[in-house]
Design an enzyme around this catalytic site. Structure first.
Site, PDB file in Angstrom:
ATOM      1  N   ARG A   1     125.140 -63.234 -14.085  1.00 57.94           N
ATOM      2  CA  ARG A   1     123.987 -63.039 -14.965  1.00 57.94           C
ATOM      3  C   ARG A   1     123.931 -61.603 -15.510  1.00 57.94           C
ATOM      4  NH1 ARG A   1     117.813 -62.345 -12.736  1.00 57.94           N
ATOM      5  NH2 ARG A   1     116.844 -62.336 -14.788  1.00 57.94           N
TER       6      ARG A   1
ATOM      7  N   HIS B   1     106.058 -60.422 -12.757  1.00 56.75           N
ATOM      8  CA  HIS B   1     105.231 -60.020 -13.900  1.00 56.75           C
ATOM      9  C   HIS B   1     104.171 -61.057 -14.258  1.00 56.75           C
ATOM     10  CE1 HIS B   1     108.683 -57.422 -13.969  1.00 56.75           C
ATOM     11  NE2 HIS B   1     109.485 -58.381 -14.387  1.00 56.75           N
TER      12      HIS B   1
ATOM     13  N   HIS C   1     113.676 -54.525  -6.958  1.00 53.83           N
ATOM     14  CA  HIS C   1     114.213 -54.935  -8.262  1.00 53.83           C
ATOM     15  C   HIS C   1     115.551 -54.247  -8.450  1.00 53.83           C
ATOM     16  CE1 HIS C   1     110.552 -56.930  -9.442  1.00 53.83           C
ATOM     17  NE2 HIS C   1     109.909 -55.919  -8.901  1.00 53.83           N
TER      18      HIS C   1
ATOM     19  N   ALA D   1     111.336 -62.757 -12.413  1.00 51.97           N
ATOM     20  CA  ALA D   1     110.346 -62.773 -13.495  1.00 51.97           C
ATOM     21  C   ALA D   1     108.936 -63.078 -12.991  1.00 51.97           C
ATOM     22  CB  ALA D   1     110.757 -63.791 -14.555  1.00 51.97           C
TER      23      ALA D   1
ATOM     24  N   ARG E   1     112.614 -50.770 -18.858  1.00 50.00           N
ATOM     25  CA  ARG E   1     112.974 -51.940 -19.676  1.00 50.00           C
ATOM     26  C   ARG E   1     111.786 -52.356 -20.558  1.00 50.00           C
ATOM     27  NH1 ARG E   1     115.760 -56.333 -16.066  1.00 50.00           N
ATOM     28  NH2 ARG E   1     116.289 -57.099 -18.163  1.00 50.00           N
TER      29      ARG E   1
ATOM     30  N   GLU F   1     109.216 -54.680  -1.850  1.00 49.37           N
ATOM     31  CA  GLU F   1     109.575 -55.315  -3.126  1.00 49.37           C
ATOM     32  C   GLU F   1     110.824 -54.633  -3.678  1.00 49.37           C
ATOM     33  OE1 GLU F   1     106.501 -54.800  -6.030  1.00 49.37           O
ATOM     34  OE2 GLU F   1     107.605 -55.844  -7.615  1.00 49.37           O
TER      35      GLU F   1
ATOM     36  N   PRO G   1     113.470 -66.624  -9.378  1.00 48.16           N
ATOM     37  CA  PRO G   1     114.277 -67.353 -10.342  1.00 48.16           C
ATOM     38  C   PRO G   1     115.423 -66.542 -10.928  1.00 48.16           C
ATOM     39  CG  PRO G   1     112.082 -66.905 -11.213  1.00 48.16           C
ATOM     40  CD  PRO G   1     112.051 -66.570  -9.759  1.00 48.16           C
ATOM     41  N   ASN G   2     116.520 -67.247 -11.112  1.00 48.17           N
ATOM     42  CA  ASN G   2     117.742 -66.739 -11.760  1.00 48.17           C
ATOM     43  C   ASN G   2     118.557 -65.797 -10.871  1.00 48.17           C
ATOM     44  OD1 ASN G   2     117.294 -68.093 -14.312  1.00 48.17           O
ATOM     45  ND2 ASN G   2     115.612 -66.656 -14.613  1.00 48.17           N
TER      46      ASN G   2
ATOM     47  N   ASN H   1     112.351 -59.984  -3.957  1.00 46.80           N
ATOM     48  CA  ASN H   1     112.602 -59.739  -5.369  1.00 46.80           C
ATOM     49  C   ASN H   1     112.098 -60.989  -6.093  1.00 46.80           C
ATOM     50  OD1 ASN H   1     113.448 -59.398  -7.968  1.00 46.80           O
ATOM     51  ND2 ASN H   1     115.543 -58.780  -7.442  1.00 46.80           N
TER      52      ASN H   1
ATOM     53  N   TYR I   1     122.594 -56.337 -14.130  1.00 45.80           N
ATOM     54  CA  TYR I   1     122.408 -56.696 -12.716  1.00 45.80           C
ATOM     55  C   TYR I   1     123.657 -56.496 -11.860  1.00 45.80           C
ATOM     56  CZ  TYR I   1     118.104 -58.674 -14.560  1.00 45.80           C
ATOM     57  OH  TYR I   1     116.881 -58.824 -15.170  1.00 45.80           O
TER      58      TYR I   1
HETATM   59  C1  DQA Z   1     114.401 -58.282 -11.673  1.00 40.24           C
HETATM   60  C2  DQA Z   1     113.649 -57.728 -12.883  1.00 40.24           C
HETATM   61  C3  DQA Z   1     112.820 -58.820 -13.546  1.00 40.24           C
HETATM   62  O1  DQA Z   1     112.139 -58.289 -14.672  1.00 40.24           O
HETATM   63  C4  DQA Z   1     113.702 -59.956 -13.992  1.00 40.24           C
HETATM   64  O2  DQA Z   1     112.922 -60.994 -14.549  1.00 40.24           O
HETATM   65  C5  DQA Z   1     114.566 -60.467 -12.896  1.00 40.24           C
HETATM   66  C6  DQA Z   1     115.240 -59.499 -12.027  1.00 40.24           C
HETATM   67  C7  DQA Z   1     115.349 -57.221 -11.057  1.00 40.24           C
HETATM   68  O3  DQA Z   1     115.802 -57.451  -9.948  1.00 40.24           O
HETATM   69  O4  DQA Z   1     115.661 -56.216 -11.711  1.00 40.24           O
HETATM   70  O5  DQA Z   1     114.790 -61.656 -12.747  1.00 40.24           O
HETATM   71  O6  DQA Z   1     113.462 -58.631 -10.668  1.00 40.24           O
END
Ligand code: DQA
Length: 149
Positions: A19, A81, A101, A78, A108, A99, A11-12, A75, A24
């Site tokens: 964003r 977690h 990020h 969220a 963080r 994986e 997501p996102n 990736n 990011y």
């Molecule tokens: C993320 C880190 C996550 O905590 C966050 O919710 C994201 C992006 C990252 O790529 O740093 O959506 O996965």
């Protein structure tokens, strides 16, 4: 026929570039797709990048990967977690899993420090920005070439 590397984004991540660029960066998910394809081509591999804002769709794609893809780079955003469902799906996939990020989740908020997916991942790359996806492609390509030699 050679199987492709599936690159999943949660997501996102479709909003990458717009964003929170201070966290990011300014590159988009299309830029990430290009970097992954270029990196994979060096190793004679191909990539397919997908993104979903829906946990179940990501789970369905991981199931599909069991028969159709050689490796998964994920990736989970969220869902890293929170999602035991994504971990359970990855546990049914036999190929290499990396994986990624973009940010360093360990530097963080505390709620970002644990990733369920890390329990299955063969490699975890954090805090390298979009370049992390390229490193993940290199890593899974190395695993795939080890598997055939
Ligand atoms: C993320 C880190 C996550 O905590 C966050 O919710 C994201 C992006 C990252 O790529 O740093 O959506 O996965």
């Amino acid at each position: 026929m050679a199987k492709t590397i599936l690159i999943l984004n949660g997501p996102n991540l479709n909003m990458l570039g717009a964003r929170q660029p201070e966290i990011y960066g300014s590159e988009t998910l299309d830029d990430v797709a290009g970097l992954c394809a270029e990196t994979a081509a060096i190793f004679g591999q191909e990539t397919e990048l997908r993104q979903s804002n829906h946990e179940g769709e990501l789970v369905d794609w991981i199931h599909e990967a069991r028969d159709s893809f050689a490796a998964i780079i994920i990736n989970p955003g969220a869902y890293s977690h929170t999602s035991v469902a994504i971990l359970d799906a990855l546990n049914m996939f036999e190929g290499p899993v990396a994986e990624v990020h973009l940010s360093n989740i360990h530097a963080r908020e505390e709620f970002r420090h644990n990733s369920y997916v890390s329990g299955r991942a063969d490699a975890v790359i954090v805090g390298c920005g979009p370049a992390g996806y390229g490193f993940a492609v290199e890593q899974v390509c190395a695993c795939l070439s080890d598997a055939v030699t």
